[in-house]
Design a protein around this motif. Structure first.
Motif, PDB file in Angstrom:
ATOM      1  N   UNK A 166       0.835  -1.207   0.000  1.00  0.00           N
ATOM      2  CA  UNK A 166       0.000   0.000   0.000  1.00  0.00           C
ATOM      3  C   UNK A 166       0.870   1.258   0.000  1.00  0.00           C
ATOM      4  N   UNK A 167       1.896   1.255   0.841  1.00  0.00           N
ATOM      5  CA  UNK A 167       2.799   2.393   0.902  1.00  0.00           C
ATOM      6  C   UNK A 167       4.038   2.127   0.056  1.00  0.00           C
ATOM      7  N   UNK A 168       4.498   3.152  -0.631  1.00  0.00           N
ATOM      8  CA  UNK A 168       5.728   3.023  -1.414  1.00  0.00           C
ATOM      9  C   UNK A 168       6.897   2.672  -0.496  1.00  0.00           C
ATOM     10  N   UNK A 169       6.801   3.106   0.772  1.00  0.00           N
ATOM     11  CA  UNK A 169       7.862   2.818   1.738  1.00  0.00           C
ATOM     12  C   UNK A 169       7.890   1.347   2.137  1.00  0.00           C
ATOM     13  N   UNK A 170       6.796   0.601   1.804  1.00  0.00           N
ATOM     14  CA  UNK A 170       6.710  -0.799   2.206  1.00  0.00           C
ATOM     15  C   UNK A 170       6.562  -0.915   3.710  1.00  0.00           C
ATOM     16  N   UNK A 171       7.341  -1.794   4.326  1.00  0.00           N
ATOM     17  CA  UNK A 171       7.263  -2.006   5.768  1.00  0.00           C
ATOM     18  C   UNK A 171       8.175  -1.045   6.524  1.00  0.00           C
ATOM     19  N   UNK A 172       8.776  -0.091   5.828  1.00  0.00           N
ATOM     20  CA  UNK A 172       9.634   0.899   6.482  1.00  0.00           C
ATOM     21  C   UNK A 172       8.791   1.925   7.239  1.00  0.00           C
ATOM     22  N   UNK A 173       9.345   2.529   8.273  1.00  0.00           N
ATOM     23  CA  UNK A 173       8.593   3.496   9.079  1.00  0.00           C
ATOM     24  C   UNK A 173       8.106   4.700   8.267  1.00  0.00           C
ATOM     25  N   UNK A 174       6.949   5.217   8.661  1.00  0.00           N
ATOM     26  CA  UNK A 174       6.374   6.396   8.022  1.00  0.00           C
ATOM     27  C   UNK A 174       6.316   7.540   9.032  1.00  0.00           C
ATOM     28  N   UNK A 175       6.159   8.756   8.507  1.00  0.00           N
ATOM     29  CA  UNK A 175       6.044   9.948   9.344  1.00  0.00           C
ATOM     30  C   UNK A 175       4.578  10.376   9.390  1.00  0.00           C
ATOM     31  N   UNK A 176       4.085  10.675  10.582  1.00  0.00           N
ATOM     32  CA  UNK A 176       2.669  10.995  10.753  1.00  0.00           C
ATOM     33  C   UNK A 176       2.493  12.339  11.457  1.00  0.00           C
ATOM     34  N   UNK A 177       1.585  13.138  10.916  1.00  0.00           N
ATOM     35  CA  UNK A 177       1.250  14.438  11.484  1.00  0.00           C
ATOM     36  C   UNK A 177      -0.021  14.313  12.319  1.00  0.00           C
ATOM     37  N   UNK A 178       0.018  14.824  13.539  1.00  0.00           N
ATOM     38  CA  UNK A 178      -1.181  14.843  14.388  1.00  0.00           C
ATOM     39  C   UNK A 178      -1.993  16.079  14.029  1.00  0.00           C
ATOM     40  N   UNK A 179      -3.224  15.875  13.581  1.00  0.00           N
ATOM     41  CA  UNK A 179      -4.098  16.981  13.161  1.00  0.00           C
ATOM     42  C   UNK A 179      -4.762  17.597  14.392  1.00  0.00           C
ATOM     43  N   UNK A 180      -4.566  18.894  14.593  1.00  0.00           N
ATOM     44  CA  UNK A 180      -5.095  19.551  15.794  1.00  0.00           C
ATOM     45  C   UNK A 180      -6.173  20.588  15.490  1.00  0.00           C
ATOM     46  N   UNK A 181      -6.573  20.723  14.222  1.00  0.00           N
ATOM     47  CA  UNK A 181      -7.621  21.688  13.868  1.00  0.00           C
ATOM     48  C   UNK A 181      -8.871  20.987  13.331  1.00  0.00           C
ATOM     49  N   UNK A 211       1.979  18.140   2.389  1.00  0.00           N
ATOM     50  CA  UNK A 211       2.711  19.382   2.137  1.00  0.00           C
ATOM     51  C   UNK A 211       3.829  19.584   3.150  1.00  0.00           C
ATOM     52  N   UNK A 212       3.647  19.006   4.333  1.00  0.00           N
ATOM     53  CA  UNK A 212       4.642  19.146   5.396  1.00  0.00           C
ATOM     54  C   UNK A 212       5.603  17.955   5.434  1.00  0.00           C
ATOM     55  N   UNK A 213       5.455  17.050   4.452  1.00  0.00           N
ATOM     56  CA  UNK A 213       6.384  15.928   4.369  1.00  0.00           C
ATOM     57  C   UNK A 213       5.987  14.707   5.163  1.00  0.00           C
ATOM     58  N   UNK A 214       4.688  14.593   5.490  1.00  0.00           N
ATOM     59  CA  UNK A 214       4.201  13.451   6.277  1.00  0.00           C
ATOM     60  C   UNK A 214       3.291  12.557   5.430  1.00  0.00           C
ATOM     61  N   UNK A 215       3.303  11.258   5.744  1.00  0.00           N
ATOM     62  CA  UNK A 215       2.557  10.281   4.944  1.00  0.00           C
ATOM     63  C   UNK A 215       1.079  10.225   5.309  1.00  0.00           C
ATOM     64  N   UNK A 216       0.765  10.431   6.586  1.00  0.00           N
ATOM     65  CA  UNK A 216      -0.604  10.244   7.055  1.00  0.00           C
ATOM     66  C   UNK A 216      -0.929  11.221   8.168  1.00  0.00           C
ATOM     67  N   UNK A 217      -2.216  11.216   8.542  1.00  0.00           N
ATOM     68  CA  UNK A 217      -2.715  12.076   9.609  1.00  0.00           C
ATOM     69  C   UNK A 217      -3.183  11.204  10.775  1.00  0.00           C
ATOM     70  N   UNK A 218      -2.802  11.584  11.980  1.00  0.00           N
ATOM     71  CA  UNK A 218      -3.361  10.963  13.182  1.00  0.00           C
ATOM     72  C   UNK A 218      -4.437  11.900  13.708  1.00  0.00           C
ATOM     73  N   UNK A 219      -5.680  11.388  13.767  1.00  0.00           N
ATOM     74  CA  UNK A 219      -6.813  12.210  14.178  1.00  0.00           C
ATOM     75  C   UNK A 219      -7.015  12.154  15.684  1.00  0.00           C
ATOM     76  N   UNK A 220      -7.407  13.294  16.248  1.00  0.00           N
ATOM     77  CA  UNK A 220      -7.786  13.364  17.655  1.00  0.00           C
ATOM     78  C   UNK A 220      -9.303  13.300  17.774  1.00  0.00           C
ATOM     79  N   UNK A 221      -9.797  13.115  18.984  1.00  0.00           N
ATOM     80  CA  UNK A 221     -11.251  13.024  19.169  1.00  0.00           C
ATOM     81  C   UNK A 221     -11.909  14.339  18.775  1.00  0.00           C
TER      82      UNK A 221
END
Length: 353
Positions: A166-181, A211-221
């Protein structure tokens, strides 16, 4: 269930299994079945893959009454094909449909439909390492009328696509941005369903992350924007001081099949799994204190996706020196081992086609 079969006049050329990507190629056939208020489910058929013709006033185009599932078929070393916990996908679709006032597609019919289309498309199930046949069951309203109401006609379909990682990175670690808005889901909403609207609403956060160089978003409640919930395409788990933490299933988080499977395996291995609210502040503190040992996403598409970096506002933490963790790798090897038939399936999760 009697399934009518319409043969293709010409089959497609199979793509290179070493360069499949994800969701780029569709197989020769699709399963289709219709529902009307008067007759219920009818006319099950496997027909050549082709565009769907719908009226401009089709209610789905205007009011988004649709749900879907994601699952896979795997080719084992001896050439056999198997599914992974298809009844869980069927039950989840029933729950999604109930929330969106759509008719129930029974579990036995769901599994039979998936088995039937995979059997017809068995030559499309790839055999290269880490490849599989992605299966997309979906349902949508087909009534032609403007006005918000439960529709009087629906279509259930299944399409398939041979896929690699699914990810081009494969099983390698990804960078995730926590969405706060932005928020993904609130209690009483549709967060627990697998419907397109949830994903459409998440795209803005995804664009921001990329845009900030992250693969995915971590959503908060959605209420307090305080507790971590899930990533855009995955559930997520955190190993803190030897224990596992993941968001509870309370109406705002998708009840993932892979998530459930991982929890079973982890508890069998003796880990304490806490299905509880975890604040983003406590998570970031654990990262800075060296107590956050591993982070990994879980989902059908990626299976397990290690996380190497989390960013919350201007605070950034690196997890496990941006390397895949020992437990994350073990979980990936174990679950994929069961799925591809390399390891014993003591849970009876696999279903032969």
């Amino acid at each position: 269930m009697e399934i009518r079969f319409e043969k293709c006049k010409k089959l497609k050329e199979k793509p290179d299994q070493k360069n499949l990507g994800f969701g780029k190629y569709m197989t020769d056939y699709m399963f289709v079945m219709d529902w009307t208020k008067e007759e219920g489910w009818k006319d099950a058929r496997i027909v050549p893959y082709a565009p769907i013709t719908i009226d401009p006033s089709c209610v789905t185009l205007h009011y988004a009454q649709e749900t879907f599932e994601g699952m896979k078929a795997y080719r084992t070393a001896d050439g056999k094909i198997q599914l992974f916990r298809p009844e869980m996908n069927a039950k989840r679709m029933i729950n999604s449909n109930a929330r969106l006032c759509m008719p129930e597609f029974p579990v036995d019919m769901f599994v039979e439909a998936v088995k039937a289309i995979v059997k017809v498309e068995e030559d499309w199930v790839p055999s290269e390492p880490d490849t599989s046949l992605y299966i997309r069951p979906f349902m949508f309203a087909t009534e032609n009328a403007l006005g918000v109401h439960m529709a009087t006609a629906y279509k259930f379909m299944v399409i398939c696509s041979p896929v690699g990682a699914y990810y081009a990175e494969g099983i390698n670690p990804v960078k995730i941005l926590v969405e706060d808005e932005l928020v993904r889901a609130v209690k009483g909403g549709t967060g627990f369903t697998k419907c397109g609207g949830n994903y459409a609403g998440s795209i803005l956060g995804q664009v921001k992350a990329e845009k900030m160089g992250y693969s995915q978003v971590l959503w908060l409640d959605g209420e307090q924007r305080k507790y971590v919930e899930e990533v855009g395409t995955m559930n997520i788990m955190f190993k803190i001081d030897g224990e596992i933490y993941t968001a509870p299933i309370e109406g705002t988080v998708l009840p993932g099949v892979t998530r459930d499977s991982m929890i079973h395996i982890l508890r069998d291995w003796g880990y304490k799994v806490n299905e509880t609210k975890l604040s983003i502040d406590d998570l970031m503190k654990a990262g800075h204190d060296g107590k956050l040992e591993e982070v990994f996403g879980t989902g059908t598409a990626a299976v397990v996706s290690p996380v190497g970096e989390l960013r919350y506002k201007d605070d950034v933490i690196t997890i496990n020196d941006f390397k895949i963790g020992e437990l994350t790798q073990k979980l990936y090897d174990t679950l994929t081992g069961i799925q591809w038939g390399k390891l014993e399936d003591k849970y009876n999760w696999t279903v032969k086609v």
